[in-house]
Motif scaffolding. Structure first.
Motif, short mmCIF file in Angstrom:
data_model
loop_
_atom_site.label_atom_id
_atom_site.label_comp_id
_atom_site.label_asym_id
_atom_site.label_seq_id
_atom_site.Cartn_x
_atom_site.Cartn_y
_atom_site.Cartn_z
N HIS A 100 67.68 70.57 36.61
CA HIS A 100 68.43 69.72 37.39
C HIS A 100 67.92 68.41 37.72
CE1 HIS A 100 69.88 73.56 39.03
NE2 HIS A 100 70.69 73.22 38.01
N HIS A 106 62.33 74.39 40.47
CA HIS A 106 63.45 73.51 41.25
C HIS A 106 62.97 72.98 42.59
CE1 HIS A 106 66.71 74.91 38.66
NE2 HIS A 106 65.59 75.58 38.27
N ASN A 107 63.59 71.78 43.09
CA ASN A 107 63.79 71.65 44.32
C ASN A 107 64.91 72.23 45.11
OD1 ASN A 107 62.53 68.57 43.49
ND2 ASN A 107 61.89 69.42 45.30
N GLU A 109 66.00 66.97 40.57
CA GLU A 109 64.96 67.62 41.17
C GLU A 109 63.46 67.56 40.54
OE1 GLU A 109 66.50 71.74 41.18
OE2 GLU A 109 68.43 71.04 42.20
N ARG A 147 71.89 65.55 39.43
CA ARG A 147 71.75 66.94 38.93
C ARG A 147 72.12 67.20 37.30
NH1 ARG A 147 71.98 72.26 41.72
NH2 ARG A 147 72.76 73.86 40.40
ZN LIG Z 1 67.83 73.40 40.72
#
Ligand SMILES: [Zn+2]
Length: 215
Positions: free
Chosen positions: A47, A137-138, A50, A92
């Motif tokens: 993403h 990920h965040n 992130e 994203r």
């Molecule tokens: Zn993510």
């Protein structure tokens, strides 16, 4: 559809996530040789908005020879830098792109070029005898940091528990990185809190460092 490199390009670690696309030109898989042969697979920027995974890798690799540090990598590392074009604009995904974490083998979405890319990456990692897989990920930051697994197996749960006492098991949505990689090796998705939090970067960086030292 993606570039495959066998060394870390000079000055790559100097770049924040939004500068990677201009430098790399698109998704890039980078293989770095370490003492143990079977690689740790790490994916970042599935993403584009992130950046914790890329920031953790930047921080972590500076300790090691490929990043200008003084330590040999204890294990080979294969790093997949995913949606660089979305990262360039802090999104994203771009309009017209699928979600890069819904197009891995097992995906239920209609096939796209990105599906073929992820399938090729999984094949490459299978040939390399991948040791373990981490997708970083965040998230919204409302929860504590946690790791997700897609199978209830000792090795995957162990890998998850190294990151957090909170482990989330899920089997939907399909097509996520960790679900595809879990067919090959222990695999986790890390959720490291909000974008821009130093604690998330440090936590993920220390975790990747620990994974490289696992026997
Ligand atoms: Zn993510």
């Amino acid at each position: 559809m993606y570039a495959e490199l066998y060394e870390l390009p000079a000055r790559l670690l100097d770049l924040p996530a939004d500068k990677l696309h201009a430098f790399l030109g698109g998704p890039t898989l980078i293989h770095l040789q370490g003492r143990r042969e079977a690689p740790l697979f790490v994916s970042v920027l599935m993403h584009g908005n992130e950046d914790v995974g890329w920031e953790a890798v930047r921080h972590m690799l500076k300790k090691y020879l490929p990043g200008g540090g003084d330590q040999e990598l204890p294990r080979s590392l294969s790093l997949f830098i995913g949606n660089t074009s979305a990262a360039e604009v802090n999104m994203r995904r771009l309009a017209g792109q699928p979600d890069y974490n819904r197009v891995w083998p097992g995906s239920e979405l209609p096939p796209t070029a990105e599906h073929a890319m992820m399938e090729s990456i999984v094949d490459t990692m299978a040939h390399k005898g991948v040791f373990a897989s981490v997708d970083v990920h965040n998230n919204t930051g409302i929860n504590p940091h946690y790791a997700c697994v897609n199978v209830v197996r000792t090795e995957s749960l162990h890998l998850a528990a190294m990151f957090s006492r909170t482990v989330v098991y899920f089997t939907r949505p399909k097509g996520v990185q960790s679900m595809a990689m879990t067919e090959l090796c222990p695999a986790v998705t890390l959720e490291c809190g909000k974008v821009g939090q130093l604690h998330g970067v440090e936590h993920a960086s220390e975790y990747l460092h620990a994974c490289l030292h696992l026997a």
